[in-house]
Scaffold this motif. Sequence first.
Motif, PDB file in Angstrom:
ATOM      1  N   GLN A  11       0.877  -0.974   0.139  1.00 57.64           N
ATOM      2  CA  GLN A  11       0.019   0.120  -0.018  1.00 57.64           C
ATOM      3  C   GLN A  11       0.766   1.222   0.222  1.00 57.64           C
ATOM      4  N   ASN A  12       0.534   2.323  -0.902  1.00 54.00           N
ATOM      5  CA  ASN A  12       1.366   3.582  -0.747  1.00 54.00           C
ATOM      6  C   ASN A  12       0.506   4.482   0.179  1.00 54.00           C
ATOM      7  N   LYS A  13       0.912   4.579   1.223  1.00 57.35           N
ATOM      8  CA  LYS A  13       0.160   5.472   2.339  1.00 57.35           C
ATOM      9  C   LYS A  13       0.627   6.859   1.964  1.00 57.35           C
ATOM     10  N   LYS A  14       1.696   7.257   1.441  1.00 56.23           N
ATOM     11  CA  LYS A  14       2.136   8.418   1.312  1.00 56.23           C
ATOM     12  C   LYS A  14       1.511   9.157   0.234  1.00 56.23           C
ATOM     13  N   ALA A  15       1.029   8.324  -0.713  1.00 53.50           N
ATOM     14  CA  ALA A  15      -0.006   8.802  -2.038  1.00 53.50           C
ATOM     15  C   ALA A  15      -1.175   9.879  -1.492  1.00 53.50           C
ATOM     16  N   HIS A  16      -1.685   9.358  -0.530  1.00 50.06           N
ATOM     17  CA  HIS A  16      -2.770  10.088   0.278  1.00 50.06           C
ATOM     18  C   HIS A  16      -2.622  11.176   0.842  1.00 50.06           C
ATOM     19  N   HIS A  17      -1.200  11.264   1.559  1.00 46.85           N
ATOM     20  CA  HIS A  17      -0.730  12.389   2.177  1.00 46.85           C
ATOM     21  C   HIS A  17      -0.280  13.423   1.198  1.00 46.85           C
ATOM     22  N   ASP A  18       0.420  12.969  -0.165  1.00 48.42           N
ATOM     23  CA  ASP A  18       0.865  14.092  -0.828  1.00 48.42           C
ATOM     24  C   ASP A  18      -0.296  14.577  -2.188  1.00 48.42           C
ATOM     25  N   TYR A  19      -1.127  13.745  -2.368  1.00 50.44           N
ATOM     26  CA  TYR A  19      -2.360  14.006  -3.331  1.00 50.44           C
ATOM     27  C   TYR A  19      -3.727  13.885  -2.982  1.00 50.44           C
ATOM     28  N   PHE A  20      -4.629  14.717  -3.663  1.00 50.97           N
ATOM     29  CA  PHE A  20      -6.030  14.683  -3.247  1.00 50.97           C
ATOM     30  C   PHE A  20      -6.391  13.689  -4.532  1.00 50.97           C
ATOM     31  N   ILE A  21      -6.779  12.408  -4.268  1.00 52.27           N
ATOM     32  CA  ILE A  21      -6.990  11.477  -5.202  1.00 52.27           C
ATOM     33  C   ILE A  21      -8.534  11.530  -5.649  1.00 52.27           C
ATOM     34  N   LYS A  22      -8.616  11.743  -7.019  1.00 45.96           N
ATOM     35  CA  LYS A  22     -10.033  12.180  -7.705  1.00 45.96           C
ATOM     36  C   LYS A  22     -10.502  10.892  -8.325  1.00 45.96           C
ATOM     37  N   GLU A  23      -9.934   9.945  -8.681  1.00 48.69           N
ATOM     38  CA  GLU A  23     -10.665   8.964  -9.147  1.00 48.69           C
ATOM     39  C   GLU A  23      -9.587   7.572  -9.210  1.00 48.69           C
ATOM     40  N   THR A  24     -10.211   6.345  -9.121  1.00 50.36           N
ATOM     41  CA  THR A  24      -9.169   5.474  -8.911  1.00 50.36           C
ATOM     42  C   THR A  24      -9.779   4.259 -10.146  1.00 50.36           C
ATOM     43  N   PHE A  25      -8.656   3.396 -10.652  1.00 49.94           N
ATOM     44  CA  PHE A  25      -8.805   2.471 -11.501  1.00 49.94           C
ATOM     45  C   PHE A  25      -7.854   1.110 -10.885  1.00 49.94           C
ATOM     46  N   GLU A  26      -8.634  -0.084 -11.507  1.00 51.97           N
ATOM     47  CA  GLU A  26      -8.006  -1.193 -11.233  1.00 51.97           C
ATOM     48  C   GLU A  26      -7.518  -1.725 -12.446  1.00 51.97           C
TER      49      GLU A  26
END
Length: 151
Positions: A11-26
Motif C-alpha cells: 500500500q502507498n500510504k504516502k500517496a494520500h498524504h501528498d495527493y488529493f485522489i480524484k478517481e481510481t482504476f483497477e
Amino acid sequence: MKEKNENLIAQNKKAHHDYFIKETFEAGIALTGTEIKSVRARRISLRDGYVQIVNGSAFLENVHISEYKEGNRYNHDPLRSRRLLLHKKELRRLAKAQAEPGMTIVPLKVYLKHGFAKILIGIGQGKKQYDKRETIKKRDQERELRRKYKV
C-alpha cells in the motif's frame, strides 16, 4: 468494497498524504515469472512510483520489485517499466488527466485477485504544504473525538 479473495500485498500510504485522489482504476500488471514470485512474497515498494501513458499504453515506472532470491540468471531488473493492462476507454481517461497541469497518476495498492496481481491506481492532484497540515489536523481531531466518546 473489500472482497474475501483480495489479498493486500503493498500500500502507498504516502500517496494520500501528498495527493488529493480524484478517481481510481483497477489494472492488471504484466509481470515476469520471478517478479510475480517476489510480489507474492511481499517484496514490492510503491513509494516513489508513478504511471506514465506512452503511445496509448500505460506503464508503471519507478516501482521497486526486489529480485527473487532463487531466481538465478533469469532474474529481473528491480526498477524496470511494467505495462499495465487497462481498457482503451480507461487509457483515454488517464491520458486526458495526465495532460492536465498539476495532475499525476499514482499507484495506491497492489493486491492479488483470483491469483492475479492487480494494482489500484489513482488520478491525484498535488497537495500544497498547508493542505497537508490541514489533513493532519483534521485526522488528529477525529482521533481525539473517537477517544473521548469511546468511554
